[in-house]
Motif scaffolding. Sequence first.
Motif, short mmCIF file in Angstrom:
data_model
loop_
_atom_site.label_atom_id
_atom_site.label_comp_id
_atom_site.label_asym_id
_atom_site.label_seq_id
_atom_site.Cartn_x
_atom_site.Cartn_y
_atom_site.Cartn_z
N VAL A 65 -7.30 -1.94 -1.38
CA VAL A 65 -7.29 -2.23 0.05
C VAL A 65 -8.69 -2.58 0.55
CG1 VAL A 65 -5.28 -0.80 0.57
CG2 VAL A 65 -7.56 0.23 0.58
N TYR B 129 0.83 -1.21 0.00
CA TYR B 129 0.00 0.00 0.00
C TYR B 129 0.87 1.26 0.00
CZ TYR B 129 -2.63 3.77 2.34
OH TYR B 129 -3.17 4.97 2.69
N PRO C 238 -3.89 2.01 -4.97
CA PRO C 238 -3.91 0.92 -3.98
C PRO C 238 -5.24 0.17 -3.99
CG PRO C 238 -4.14 3.04 -2.88
CD PRO C 238 -3.84 3.34 -4.33
N GLU D 41 -2.56 9.61 1.42
CA GLU D 41 -3.10 8.74 0.37
C GLU D 41 -3.81 9.53 -0.71
OE1 GLU D 41 -6.62 5.39 -0.23
OE2 GLU D 41 -5.74 5.66 1.77
N TYR E 8 -7.27 -0.40 7.60
CA TYR E 8 -7.09 -1.14 6.36
C TYR E 8 -6.55 -2.53 6.68
CZ TYR E 8 -7.59 3.08 3.41
OH TYR E 8 -8.06 4.20 2.77
N GLY F 205 -4.88 -6.10 4.87
CA GLY F 205 -4.26 -6.70 3.70
C GLY F 205 -4.07 -8.18 3.88
#
Length: 439
Positions: free
Chosen positions: A136, A116, A134, A175, A201, A203
């Motif tokens: 996510v 990310y 990204p 971001e 977030y 992952g």
Amino acid sequence: MIAAGLRQLTTGALQPLLQSGMPALAAAAAASRRAFSVAATNGDTDGVISRGADGLILPHGGGSLVNLMAGSAAAEEARSRCQYELELTERQACDVELLTVGGFTPLDGFMNEDAYRSVVDKMRLPNGLLFGLPVVMDTRNDAIKPGAKVLLTYKGQDIATLDVESRWTPNKVVEVSQCYGSTSLEHPAVSMVATERGPLYLGGKVTGFELPKRVFPCQTPEQVRSELPTGTDVVAFQCRNPIHRAHYELFIRALDAPNVAKDGVVLVHPTCGPTQDDDIPGIVRYHTYEVLQKEVQNPRVRWAYLPYSMHMAGPREAIQHMIIRKNYGCTHFIIGRDMAGCKSSLTGEDFYGAYDAQDFAKAHAKELGMKTVPSLNVVFTEEKGYITADVAEKEGLHVKKLSGTKFRQMLRNGEDIPDWFAFKSVVQVLRDHQQHQKQ
């Protein structure tokens, strides 16, 4: 110089009219083909197309298409080990679907924190491979930690599982600044990240069970590739609105570009996931594409639908779209003016320049191993049909205009829409949609 040359290019008349054998229109089309030159496309920035044994372009990264779908036994085993459950939003369901079917190849799940940060900061995966935005999974459930297994559901379906390997609190200001070039809530994607996404977030690897049930079918990359001609070029046309005459003219004329094979085809690949709040609903757009496909019946035009959630991220989203279309088998990508652009919800000003996405895509095409075909700002003239706006101005031609606002007003009032502007079949679908809204 290249962009200037392109904007002076004169286009011909519409393909359906050419097929009727009208000599003047056929001559105009021939003239537009002669007007194309290497200088007017991107010979100096085009990538080299790497093809696999099947004659189709290799997926992003040069390996195989990712396929995360599990067999029934493996799916049941994965489901039984889940400790948490998350109901997906429509945007998240689109991301899970594209991960599962390989639209986001080479990703095999939602990006972890390292990936990310790398994509946000450098537009690259940790291994250096280009990636536009990204991907996510966000959540508000702070009980979910690394090592957990999460069942992902959507409207009554068990879609997939997520093996959480990374959890973090993103710096959303960084971001959106890096990805969208703005921190203003007037940008739709900034607003989405700030107000819709959760504060955490996640992952990790995704295991797919089934694809979301949709009213419009979205073929997988494997399915689309199986229907494409091999050993030739496939030009992707991305859109998120109904296709009118000018749009059709643009992608048909793209087949005449010198960096496109003579037997190449266009893949019209609209996004049918969430876009902007004021856009026409996906199901209505789908019906307009279906009727148009039947109306034009052009063998050089293929159709498929993409379950993608638009970010309206301009230049970065152009890269994301190119990567996705490469995974679907496309060698070329048509870059429109102000592609994936958006306006301030307060002032109406554009967040990106008209050619920012076009220039950004050309700058990265060689590394992506794709070729770009910039689209043209075409207008309809009484004397020569569709040509570029600057040529019409230079020659003093009579340009016919119909604004989106006026078009929608005419639809509401039941007025006739001129044939030069829109296809009759598309107009009828839009009229039916408006009647349904009134009931």
